[in-house]
Motif scaffolding. Sequence first.
Motif, PDB file in Angstrom:
ATOM      1  N   GLU A  85      46.508  47.617  52.292  1.00 49.35           N
ATOM      2  CA  GLU A  85      47.009  48.700  51.445  1.00 49.35           C
ATOM      3  C   GLU A  85      47.937  48.194  50.344  1.00 49.35           C
ATOM      4  OE1 GLU A  85      49.016  52.690  50.676  1.00 49.35           O
ATOM      5  OE2 GLU A  85      50.025  51.022  51.650  1.00 49.35           O
ATOM      6  N   GLY A  86      48.816  47.235  50.698  1.00 46.53           N
ATOM      7  CA  GLY A  86      49.754  46.700  49.712  1.00 46.53           C
ATOM      8  C   GLY A  86      49.017  45.990  48.587  1.00 46.53           C
ATOM      9  N   THR A  87      48.034  45.188  48.951  1.00 43.93           N
ATOM     10  CA  THR A  87      47.242  44.455  47.952  1.00 43.93           C
ATOM     11  C   THR A  87      46.469  45.425  47.067  1.00 43.93           C
ATOM     12  OG1 THR A  87      46.994  42.648  49.519  1.00 43.93           O
ATOM     13  CG2 THR A  87      45.428  42.707  47.676  1.00 43.93           C
ATOM     14  N   LEU A  88      45.923  46.457  47.672  1.00 38.39           N
ATOM     15  CA  LEU A  88      45.134  47.420  46.891  1.00 38.39           C
ATOM     16  C   LEU A  88      46.041  48.230  45.956  1.00 38.39           C
ATOM     17  CD1 LEU A  88      42.551  48.494  49.627  1.00 38.39           C
ATOM     18  CD2 LEU A  88      42.227  46.859  47.757  1.00 38.39           C
ATOM     19  N   LYS A  89      47.284  48.434  46.374  1.00 38.97           N
ATOM     20  CA  LYS A  89      48.260  49.074  45.468  1.00 38.97           C
ATOM     21  C   LYS A  89      48.457  48.180  44.246  1.00 38.97           C
ATOM     22  CE  LYS A  89      51.308  51.996  48.165  1.00 38.97           C
ATOM     23  NZ  LYS A  89      52.295  51.872  49.228  1.00 38.97           N
ATOM     24  N   GLY A  90      48.558  46.866  44.510  1.00 37.26           N
ATOM     25  CA  GLY A  90      48.687  45.898  43.416  1.00 37.26           C
ATOM     26  C   GLY A  90      47.456  45.935  42.525  1.00 37.26           C
ATOM     27  N   ALA A  91      46.296  46.044  43.153  1.00 43.55           N
ATOM     28  CA  ALA A  91      45.038  46.096  42.392  1.00 43.55           C
ATOM     29  C   ALA A  91      45.027  47.331  41.493  1.00 43.55           C
ATOM     30  CB  ALA A  91      43.855  46.121  43.360  1.00 43.55           C
ATOM     31  N   LYS A  92      45.521  48.440  42.041  1.00 45.47           N
ATOM     32  CA  LYS A  92      45.543  49.681  41.240  1.00 45.47           C
ATOM     33  C   LYS A  92      46.496  49.526  40.048  1.00 45.47           C
ATOM     34  CE  LYS A  92      46.298  54.624  41.329  1.00 45.47           C
ATOM     35  NZ  LYS A  92      47.040  54.520  40.072  1.00 45.47           N
ATOM     36  N   TRP A  93      47.607  48.875  40.305  1.00 47.70           N
ATOM     37  CA  TRP A  93      48.585  48.637  39.238  1.00 47.70           C
ATOM     38  C   TRP A  93      47.936  47.819  38.112  1.00 47.70           C
ATOM     39  CZ3 TRP A  93      52.896  49.559  36.736  1.00 47.70           C
ATOM     40  CH2 TRP A  93      53.541  48.547  36.028  1.00 47.70           C
ATOM     41  N   LEU A  94      47.163  46.797  38.497  1.00 45.91           N
ATOM     42  CA  LEU A  94      46.481  45.980  37.488  1.00 45.91           C
ATOM     43  C   LEU A  94      45.437  46.819  36.738  1.00 45.91           C
ATOM     44  CD1 LEU A  94      45.905  42.541  39.260  1.00 45.91           C
ATOM     45  CD2 LEU A  94      47.811  43.282  37.838  1.00 45.91           C
ATOM     46  N   ALA A  95      44.697  47.636  37.489  1.00 40.47           N
ATOM     47  CA  ALA A  95      43.675  48.488  36.857  1.00 40.47           C
ATOM     48  C   ALA A  95      44.342  49.446  35.865  1.00 40.47           C
ATOM     49  CB  ALA A  95      42.919  49.267  37.928  1.00 40.47           C
ATOM     50  N   ASP A  96      45.517  49.978  36.244  1.00 34.53           N
ATOM     51  CA  ASP A  96      46.258  50.879  35.343  1.00 34.53           C
ATOM     52  C   ASP A  96      46.728  50.140  34.088  1.00 34.53           C
ATOM     53  OD1 ASP A  96      45.894  52.855  37.177  1.00 34.53           O
ATOM     54  OD2 ASP A  96      47.912  52.768  38.021  1.00 34.53           O
ATOM     55  N   ASN A  97      46.778  48.811  34.192  1.00 36.57           N
ATOM     56  CA  ASN A  97      47.186  47.984  33.052  1.00 36.57           C
ATOM     57  C   ASN A  97      45.973  47.313  32.402  1.00 36.57           C
ATOM     58  OD1 ASN A  97      50.315  47.629  32.616  1.00 36.57           O
ATOM     59  ND2 ASN A  97      49.931  48.009  34.792  1.00 36.57           N
ATOM     60  N   ASP A  98      44.837  47.992  32.510  1.00 38.29           N
ATOM     61  CA  ASP A  98      43.602  47.602  31.812  1.00 38.29           C
ATOM     62  C   ASP A  98      42.973  46.287  32.275  1.00 38.29           C
ATOM     63  OD1 ASP A  98      43.850  49.889  30.277  1.00 38.29           O
ATOM     64  OD2 ASP A  98      45.238  48.868  28.915  1.00 38.29           O
ATOM     65  N   ILE A  99      43.255  45.880  33.489  1.00 39.44           N
ATOM     66  CA  ILE A  99      42.587  44.678  34.018  1.00 39.44           C
ATOM     67  C   ILE A  99      41.381  45.136  34.838  1.00 39.44           C
ATOM     68  CG2 ILE A  99      42.848  42.698  35.578  1.00 39.44           C
ATOM     69  CD1 ILE A  99      45.794  42.568  34.610  1.00 39.44           C
ATOM     70  N   PRO A 100      40.202  44.560  34.591  1.00 39.56           N
ATOM     71  CA  PRO A 100      39.006  44.996  35.326  1.00 39.56           C
ATOM     72  C   PRO A 100      39.035  44.511  36.778  1.00 39.56           C
ATOM     73  CG  PRO A 100      38.428  43.405  33.587  1.00 39.56           C
ATOM     74  CD  PRO A 100      39.912  43.507  33.612  1.00 39.56           C
ATOM     75  N   VAL A 101      39.251  45.440  37.691  1.00 37.76           N
ATOM     76  CA  VAL A 101      39.497  45.100  39.089  1.00 37.76           C
ATOM     77  C   VAL A 101      38.534  45.841  40.020  1.00 37.76           C
ATOM     78  CG1 VAL A 101      41.189  45.379  40.944  1.00 37.76           C
ATOM     79  CG2 VAL A 101      41.948  44.623  38.727  1.00 37.76           C
ATOM     80  N   VAL A 102      38.043  45.114  41.040  1.00 39.08           N
ATOM     81  CA  VAL A 102      37.287  45.736  42.134  1.00 39.08           C
ATOM     82  C   VAL A 102      37.973  45.315  43.433  1.00 39.08           C
ATOM     83  CG1 VAL A 102      35.083  45.847  43.364  1.00 39.08           C
ATOM     84  CG2 VAL A 102      35.099  45.667  40.862  1.00 39.08           C
ATOM     85  N   GLY A 103      38.491  46.255  44.192  1.00 41.99           N
ATOM     86  CA  GLY A 103      39.208  45.929  45.434  1.00 41.99           C
ATOM     87  C   GLY A 103      38.279  45.832  46.628  1.00 41.99           C
ATOM     88  N   VAL A 104      38.681  44.994  47.588  1.00 42.98           N
ATOM     89  CA  VAL A 104      37.967  44.914  48.872  1.00 42.98           C
ATOM     90  C   VAL A 104      39.007  45.141  49.984  1.00 42.98           C
ATOM     91  CG1 VAL A 104      36.648  43.449  50.447  1.00 42.98           C
ATOM     92  CG2 VAL A 104      36.219  43.313  47.988  1.00 42.98           C
ATOM     93  N   PRO A 105      38.816  46.181  50.813  1.00 39.17           N
ATOM     94  CA  PRO A 105      39.815  46.507  51.837  1.00 39.17           C
ATOM     95  C   PRO A 105      39.700  45.633  53.077  1.00 39.17           C
ATOM     96  CG  PRO A 105      38.028  48.104  51.923  1.00 39.17           C
ATOM     97  CD  PRO A 105      37.676  47.116  50.835  1.00 39.17           C
ATOM     98  N   LYS A 106      40.790  45.030  53.465  1.00 34.82           N
ATOM     99  CA  LYS A 106      40.819  44.244  54.709  1.00 34.82           C
ATOM    100  C   LYS A 106      42.067  44.582  55.510  1.00 34.82           C
ATOM    101  CE  LYS A 106      44.368  42.035  54.549  1.00 34.82           C
ATOM    102  NZ  LYS A 106      45.508  41.344  54.875  1.00 34.82           N
ATOM    103  N   THR A 107      41.994  44.527  56.773  1.00 36.84           N
ATOM    104  CA  THR A 107      43.147  44.498  57.681  1.00 36.84           C
ATOM    105  C   THR A 107      42.649  44.696  59.106  1.00 36.84           C
ATOM    106  OG1 THR A 107      45.075  45.665  58.540  1.00 36.84           O
ATOM    107  CG2 THR A 107      43.667  46.949  57.146  1.00 36.84           C
TER     108      THR A 107
END
Length: 342
Positions: A103-125
């Motif tokens: 969840e923490g990493t995906l929050k980071g991924a969302k932050w990057l996406a909100d800053n126009d970085i092309p991101v695809v997240g993969v959920p793990k835990t």
Amino acid sequence: MRIATLTSGGDCPGLNAVIRGIVRTAADFGSTVVGYEDGWVGLMEDRRIQLYDDENIDRILLRGGTILGTGRLHPDEFKSGIDRIKANLEDAGIDALIPIGGEGTLKGAKWLADNDIPVVGVPKTIDNDVNGTDYTFGFDTAVCVATDAIDRLHTTAESHNRVMIVEVMGRHVGWIALHSGMAGGAHYIVVPEEPFDIAEICKAMERRFQMGEKYGIVVVAEGALPKPGTMDFNEGGVDQFGHQTFNGIGQVIGDEIKRRTGHDVRTTVLGHIQRGGTPTAYDRVLATRYGVHAARACHEGKFGICVALHGEHIDLIPLEEAVGTLKRVPIGRIRTAQQLFG
Ligand code: F6P
């Protein structure tokens, strides 16, 4: 296309299977993949390695841990590094980033996406607490390890007329406790979703001995808490990344059962054994599918999303669906497990 990937947060069996799925799928599109070392830290410090579609990448399918290494970064440090991240990605000619994490990493991924970085997240835990997906890879392996441990504890507990406490991982949720406890035939399961009453656990154990049973097994998630006012317990604090630390709830419950009932009690804390080693077949398949679909999404230009398992299908969900709230054990699942307590 040039894709970058990284693994962040606690490691988890199946991370390498995702990496293999990404690299092999990207190669079919004529694309190349680099991996940043040690999670977000490696991206900030521009430490990356080229990942080739060769026999070495094929061999990592069954390897636990992550060949890229992993790490944690405080969210504030991460956010203040956005310019550096952007510059590093641009200098390396990266067209898409696939962060693999909880969840923490995906929050980071969302932050990057909100800053126009092309991101695809993969959920793990291993905790299985990421919202929006039926299962995260690593969970099945952790449940199998914990179930095997519980199976083994039955015979030694019976031989010695003991109550055995088994503490499993699960910081905020009780999925591992619930599944391994049910699969292992535990006589009581304690999860963070429902604060426990120590008197009830003792009663369940006493009932077993009165019925002529010789032992009892209690599975406890590390994040479990007593009902307010029922028992003294120091909840612990938070570490430098803002994550909750624990004070050995398994041992505390064990000591209290011994004190209240007089039975002989032993506590086993499974800890990181649940996270190590080779992934189960289920986790290898799920992780591989996540990797393949994440790489495909990059080539289809679908960003700001996360792969997710829904029934038989891998879907792409908006990153905001995966973050914000955790997937907790529903009360109905706890009640079903309770049917078999005692
Ligand atoms: O989130 C996964 C998890 O395994 C939790 O169940 C556990 O509390 C935590 O990571 C432990 O992480 P570490 O000891 O690596 O900081």
